[in-house]
Scaffold this motif. Structure first.
Motif, PDB file in Angstrom:
ATOM      1  N   CYS A 112       0.820  -1.219   0.000  1.00 13.49           N
ATOM      2  CA  CYS A 112       0.000   0.000   0.000  1.00 13.49           C
ATOM      3  C   CYS A 112       0.853   1.269   0.000  1.00 13.49           C
ATOM      4  CB  CYS A 112      -0.995   0.028   1.166  1.00 13.49           C
ATOM      5  SG  CYS A 112      -1.852  -1.514   1.468  1.00 13.49           S
ATOM      6  N   ARG A 174      -7.020   3.085  -0.908  1.00 16.04           N
ATOM      7  CA  ARG A 174      -5.821   2.345  -0.485  1.00 16.04           C
ATOM      8  C   ARG A 174      -4.702   2.658  -1.473  1.00 16.04           C
ATOM      9  NH1 ARG A 174      -5.945  -4.043   0.353  1.00 16.04           N
ATOM     10  NH2 ARG A 174      -6.281  -3.446   2.517  1.00 16.04           N
ATOM     11  N   GLY A 235      -0.586  -0.240  12.588  1.00 11.97           N
ATOM     12  CA  GLY A 235       0.115  -0.785  11.427  1.00 11.97           C
ATOM     13  C   GLY A 235       0.752   0.308  10.593  1.00 11.97           C
ATOM     14  N   LYS A 236       1.406  -0.093   9.501  1.00  7.86           N
ATOM     15  CA  LYS A 236       2.113   0.908   8.702  1.00  7.86           C
ATOM     16  C   LYS A 236       1.152   1.836   7.970  1.00  7.86           C
ATOM     17  CE  LYS A 236       3.866  -2.373   5.115  1.00  7.86           C
ATOM     18  NZ  LYS A 236       2.997  -3.484   5.319  1.00  7.86           N
ATOM     19  N   GLY A 237      -0.139   1.447   7.856  1.00  9.79           N
ATOM     20  CA  GLY A 237      -1.133   2.376   7.327  1.00  9.79           C
ATOM     21  C   GLY A 237      -1.262   3.590   8.238  1.00  9.79           C
ATOM     22  N   TYR A 240       1.734   5.741   7.585  1.00 15.68           N
ATOM     23  CA  TYR A 240       1.583   6.401   6.288  1.00 15.68           C
ATOM     24  C   TYR A 240       0.632   7.600   6.382  1.00 15.68           C
ATOM     25  CZ  TYR A 240       0.008   7.330   1.554  1.00 15.68           C
ATOM     26  OH  TYR A 240      -0.317   7.960   0.382  1.00 15.68           O
ATOM     27  N   MET A 261       3.103  -2.554  14.713  1.00 17.16           N
ATOM     28  CA  MET A 261       3.692  -3.412  13.694  1.00 17.16           C
ATOM     29  C   MET A 261       5.044  -2.797  13.325  1.00 17.16           C
ATOM     30  SD  MET A 261       1.467  -5.767  13.500  1.00 17.16           S
ATOM     31  CE  MET A 261       1.905  -6.716  12.034  1.00 17.16           C
ATOM     32  N   GLY A 294      -4.958   0.646  10.613  1.00 14.52           N
ATOM     33  CA  GLY A 294      -4.064   0.546   9.452  1.00 14.52           C
ATOM     34  C   GLY A 294      -3.148  -0.657   9.520  1.00 14.52           C
ATOM     35  N   ALA A 295      -3.673  -1.780   9.971  1.00 18.73           N
ATOM     36  CA  ALA A 295      -2.911  -3.036  10.015  1.00 18.73           C
ATOM     37  C   ALA A 295      -3.829  -4.151   9.531  1.00 18.73           C
ATOM     38  CB  ALA A 295      -2.437  -3.331  11.438  1.00 18.73           C
ATOM     39  N   ARG A 296      -3.367  -4.933   8.554  1.00 19.88           N
ATOM     40  CA  ARG A 296      -4.189  -6.036   8.055  1.00 19.88           C
ATOM     41  C   ARG A 296      -3.984  -7.289   8.896  1.00 19.88           C
ATOM     42  NH1 ARG A 296      -2.167  -5.393   1.918  1.00 19.88           N
ATOM     43  NH2 ARG A 296      -0.414  -4.533   3.089  1.00 19.88           N
ATOM     44  N   ASN A 298      -3.171 -10.148   8.239  1.00 23.46           N
ATOM     45  CA  ASN A 298      -2.531 -11.111   7.334  1.00 23.46           C
ATOM     46  C   ASN A 298      -1.563 -12.002   8.124  1.00 23.46           C
ATOM     47  OD1 ASN A 298      -0.413  -9.423   7.876  1.00 23.46           O
ATOM     48  ND2 ASN A 298      -0.382  -8.458   5.858  1.00 23.46           N
ATOM     49  N   ASP A 321      -9.813   1.002   8.407  1.00 19.78           N
ATOM     50  CA  ASP A 321      -9.094   0.868   7.144  1.00 19.78           C
ATOM     51  C   ASP A 321      -9.849   1.632   6.067  1.00 19.78           C
ATOM     52  OD1 ASP A 321      -6.764  -1.473   6.303  1.00 19.78           O
ATOM     53  OD2 ASP A 321      -7.737  -0.340   4.692  1.00 19.78           O
ATOM     54  N   ILE A 322      -9.094   2.133   5.115  1.00 20.95           N
ATOM     55  CA  ILE A 322      -9.705   2.901   4.029  1.00 20.95           C
ATOM     56  C   ILE A 322     -10.303   1.977   2.967  1.00 20.95           C
ATOM     57  CG2 ILE A 322      -7.682   3.128   2.499  1.00 20.95           C
ATOM     58  CD1 ILE A 322      -8.495   6.273   2.657  1.00 20.95           C
ATOM     59  N   GLY A 339     -12.715   4.317   6.466  1.00 29.78           N
ATOM     60  CA  GLY A 339     -12.422   5.730   6.238  1.00 29.78           C
ATOM     61  C   GLY A 339     -10.936   5.952   6.358  1.00 29.78           C
ATOM     62  N   ASP A 340     -10.523   7.219   6.220  1.00 33.19           N
ATOM     63  CA  ASP A 340      -9.089   7.464   6.386  1.00 33.19           C
ATOM     64  C   ASP A 340      -8.772   7.502   7.874  1.00 33.19           C
ATOM     65  OD1 ASP A 340      -8.452  10.496   7.280  1.00 33.19           O
ATOM     66  OD2 ASP A 340     -10.329  10.385   6.161  1.00 33.19           O
ATOM     67  N   ILE A 341      -7.533   7.166   8.192  1.00 33.83           N
ATOM     68  CA  ILE A 341      -7.167   6.974   9.593  1.00 33.83           C
ATOM     69  C   ILE A 341      -7.311   8.257  10.401  1.00 33.83           C
ATOM     70  CG2 ILE A 341      -5.125   6.560  11.060  1.00 33.83           C
ATOM     71  CD1 ILE A 341      -4.556   4.204   8.998  1.00 33.83           C
TER      72      ILE A 341
HETATM   73  P1  ADP Z   1       1.255  -3.751   8.730  1.00 32.56           P
HETATM   74  O1  ADP Z   1       2.091  -4.605   7.801  1.00 32.56           O
HETATM   75  O2  ADP Z   1       2.022  -2.696   9.410  1.00 32.56           O
HETATM   76  O3  ADP Z   1       0.411  -4.585   9.617  1.00 32.56           O
HETATM   77  P2  ADP Z   1      -0.510  -3.441   6.498  1.00 32.56           P
HETATM   78  O4  ADP Z   1       0.296  -3.057   5.308  1.00 32.56           O
HETATM   79  O5  ADP Z   1      -0.889  -4.869   6.609  1.00 32.56           O
HETATM   80  O6  ADP Z   1       0.227  -2.928   7.803  1.00 32.56           O
HETATM   81  O7  ADP Z   1      -1.850  -2.613   6.523  1.00 32.56           O
HETATM   82  C1  ADP Z   1      -1.906  -1.276   6.152  1.00 32.56           C
HETATM   83  C2  ADP Z   1      -3.383  -0.964   5.947  1.00 32.56           C
HETATM   84  O8  ADP Z   1      -3.548   0.444   6.064  1.00 32.56           O
HETATM   85  C3  ADP Z   1      -3.911  -1.365   4.584  1.00 32.56           C
HETATM   86  O9  ADP Z   1      -4.995  -2.256   4.733  1.00 32.56           O
HETATM   87  C4  ADP Z   1      -4.352  -0.042   3.947  1.00 32.56           C
HETATM   88  O10 ADP Z   1      -5.550  -0.151   3.217  1.00 32.56           O
HETATM   89  C5  ADP Z   1      -4.531   0.842   5.151  1.00 32.56           C
HETATM   90  N1  ADP Z   1      -4.326   2.263   4.899  1.00 32.56           N
HETATM   91  C6  ADP Z   1      -3.298   2.852   4.254  1.00 32.56           C
HETATM   92  N2  ADP Z   1      -3.417   4.174   4.279  1.00 32.56           N
HETATM   93  C7  ADP Z   1      -4.546   4.452   4.955  1.00 32.56           C
HETATM   94  C8  ADP Z   1      -5.216   5.648   5.333  1.00 32.56           C
HETATM   95  N3  ADP Z   1      -4.745   6.860   5.026  1.00 32.56           N
HETATM   96  N4  ADP Z   1      -6.383   5.528   6.026  1.00 32.56           N
HETATM   97  C9  ADP Z   1      -6.876   4.310   6.338  1.00 32.56           C
HETATM   98  N5  ADP Z   1      -6.288   3.163   6.033  1.00 32.56           N
HETATM   99  C10 ADP Z   1      -5.134   3.220   5.347  1.00 32.56           C
END
Ligand code: ADP
Ligand code: TZD
Ligand code: MG
Length: 585
Positions: A112, A174, A235-237, A240, A261, A294-296, A298, A321-322, A339-341
């Protein structure tokens, strides 16, 4: 910028004998379109048909960073996108250059990260009839399944729209990777300058705020209030989104412990009293309501089920999550917050400020005591001044470096070198830890390091397994050429996971080992950078400090005990092993 040229038609018609018309061409329109949309840097490998595009872009004031391999240029663009919330742009030649960049584009999409891969391509007429053009390949078709969107521009007057669509696709919703196919003939198409200028598009509000529905916010708050053992997973979302203040306020005002994460580390300092990073297993297993930001769910979070998450049915999830389709992808999400974070976290905060009883003390105490016990257990391992070093003692030294220089950016890849560094090196600021991400891909190191230095101007510390480094190692020349403040530390344990494998037949080296006692530091010296060989944590700390103080490109070969690592680092459980191993003759 327009091209001055004689208006031949006018002259021959005798109408305006000396009048000059402003003309422009595909090259200039691509550059103008990028500049108009605030793109300042292109990560590039030159060649037919885009050599002049890079050259002209540089002349027009864009920063053009030329790499030795497109995958590294692509990784640089991808992480530039993560760091800036603007699409990072990678520019490659056709077929092989395009394919080299494609791995990075696919990886960006998986993670993402917003990125645009622009590749020159050969002529449609010849490609479609498969007549064997120079570097012939149907690039658009190949890129499509590997990225979020793919576009081709055939006419110069469509370049503005093509670039606008690519930007919007990369950063809205996303974020992800976008492919933009520009056939060779497009670049030299000449059109009227005024027409060209009018064809450009400035993308207004490329990533619009997406507000969560009030009913979804209420549902999430109601669930959160029932929690006896609440947990936030960042999460990295969340990193971001650059909603740092809101995320911090959510944690601190709710008093809910959080687990970051890998690339969300530092969003709040890892030393924060509510950090459950050092009590991760307990926090995941024993929590009852988990708020994912913002963490999946997975593989990195064991798909939200199994032993990691405790008794089946013991967990209810709230997920911000968006991407609506992320919900229920692995387990039921009791309260989806789409929605957005920034907007979602602000909405939860507003609810918490109105009515919140705080997180239960018994749960906070459980997390706190587990965290302290784990930290105390780790401490002596980090302090040893052994030679050769083990991972822990070497990382103990680097942990202090980052503590003393919290604004430095840490790039990290490898297996043991990755997993142990993630646990040991505390981060203190958002978006300072960049690593192998969702795929666990090797080879991001030098591309990420270059872009981190270029985009932020901050010192970069790249902590690299010796195998991991090899995937992008030639870019040390790039780092020297642009004189970037990058210090690379190679954890040299003579191989992948461990340096002790052998070929049972005695014919060849074992499959996971490299030349013993290699001196990677000499590679840096070859290009005028500083190379240092170190064998103790004290020497390592001194060498990194010197590199960071001087800002000179530096490569430190850190000699690690070849016995110290374990197979696949922390994810050995994912590595199938034969139970029928036979010894060959
Ligand atoms: P991590 O590996 O750190 O667990 P992931 O990459 O699995 O994080 O998850 C990042 C999630 O954040 C994704 O599902 C993505 O859709 C979401 N995301 C990215 N930017 C935004 C945002 N601005 N608002 C909401 N969700 C977001
Ligand atoms: N190829 C790619 C592109 N990504 C991968 N993840 C791998 C191969 C497989 N792989 C890992 O998952 S980690 C790793 C490889 C080759 C290298 C580990 O060795 P290292 O680290 O020297 O980098 P340690 O510290 O010796 O464990
Ligand atoms: Mg190694």
């Amino acid at each position: 910028m327009t091209v001055q040229a004689q208006n031949i038609d006018a002259i021959t018609a005798g109408a305006m004998p000396h009048e000059e018309a402003e003309l422009t061409d595909g090259f200039h329109l691509v550059i103008d379109a990028l500049k108009l949309n605030g793109i300042e840097t292109i990560y590039n490998v030159p060649g037919i048909p885009i050599t002049d595009l890079g050259r002209l872009a540089q002349a027009e004031g864009l920063r053009v960073i030329s790499f030795r391999h497109e995958q590294n240029a692509g990784n640089a663009a991808a992480i530039a996108g993560f760091l800036t919330k603007k699409p990072g742009v990678c520019l490659t030649v056709s077929a092989p250059g395009f394919l080299n960049g494609l791995t990075a584009l696919a990886n960006a999409t998986t993670n993402c990260f917003p990125m645009i891969l622009i590749s020159g391509s050969s002529e449609r007429e010849i490609v479609d009839l498969q007549q064997g053009d120079y570097e012939e390949m149907d690039q658009l078709a190949i890129a499509k399944p590997l990225c979020k969107a793919a576009f081709r521009v055939l006419h110069a007057e469509d370049i503005g729209i093509g670039v606008a669509r690519a930007i919007r696709a990369a950063v809205s919703g996303r974020p992800g990777g976008v492919y933009l196919d520009l056939p060779a003939k497009l670049f030299s198409q000449v059109i009227d300058g005024a027409l060209g200028a009018r064809s450009l598009v400035k993308v207004i509000d490329p990533a619009p705020a997406q507000l969560p529905a009030p009913s979804a916010v209420a549902r999430a708050l109601d669930l959160l209030k029932t929690a006896e053992r609440p947990l936030i997973v960042l999460g990295k979302g969340a990193a971001y989104a650059q909603a740092d203040d809101a995320v911090r306020a959510l944690v601190e005002e709710s008093g809910i412990p959080y687990v970051p994460m890998s690339m969300a580390k530092g969003l709040l300092p890892d030393t924060h009293p509510l950090s459950a990073g050092a009590a991760r297993s307990t926090a995941l297993k024993d929590s009852d309501v988990v708020l994912l930001v913002g963490a999946r769910l997975n593989w990195l979070l064991s798909h939200g089920k199994g032993k990691t998450w405790g008794e089946p049915g013991s967990k209810r999830f709230i997920q911000i999550d968006i991407e609506p389709r992320e919900m229920d992808s692995n387990v039921e999400i009791a309260a989806p917050l789409v929605g957005d974070i920034g907007s979602c976290v602000e909405a939860l905060l507003a609810g918490i400020r109105k009515d919140w009883k705080g997180a239960p003390q018994a749960w906070l105490e459980t997390i706190r005591s587990k965290r302290e016990a784990n930290i105390a257990k780790m401490a002596p391992k980090l302090m040893k001044n052994s030679s050769p070093m083990c991972f822990h003692s070497a990382l103990g030294a680097l942990r202090t470096v980052i503590k003393e220089r919290p604004d430095a950016i840490l790039v990290n890849e490898g297996a043991n070198t990755l997993d142990l560094a993630r646990g040991i090196i505390d981060m203190y600021q958002p978006r300072k830890r960049l690593d192998v991400g969702t795929w666990g891909v090797m080879g991001i190191g030098m591309g990420f390091a270059v872009a981190a230095a270029v985009e932020t101007g901050k010192p970069v510390l790249a902590v690299e397994g010796d195998s991991a480094f090899g995937f992008s190692g030639m870019e040390v020349e790039t780092i020297c050429r642009y004189d970037l403040p990058v210090c690379i530390v190679i954890f040299n344990n003579n191989g992948i996971y461990r340096g002790t494998d052998t070929d049972p037949t005695g014919r060849d080296p074992g499959t996971t080992v490299f030349v013993k006692d290699s001196r990677y530091d000499k590679m840096m010296e070859a290009f005028g950078g500083v190379g240092v060989n170190v064998t103790t944590p004290d020497e390592l700390k001194r060498a990194v400090d010197a590199a960071m103080d001087s800002g000179k490109p530096t490569l430190i070969n850190a000699v690690i005990d070849p016995q110290a690592g374990s197979e696949s680092g922390n994810i050995g459980s994912l590595n199938p092993q034969s139970t029928l191993k036979k010894k060959s003759a």
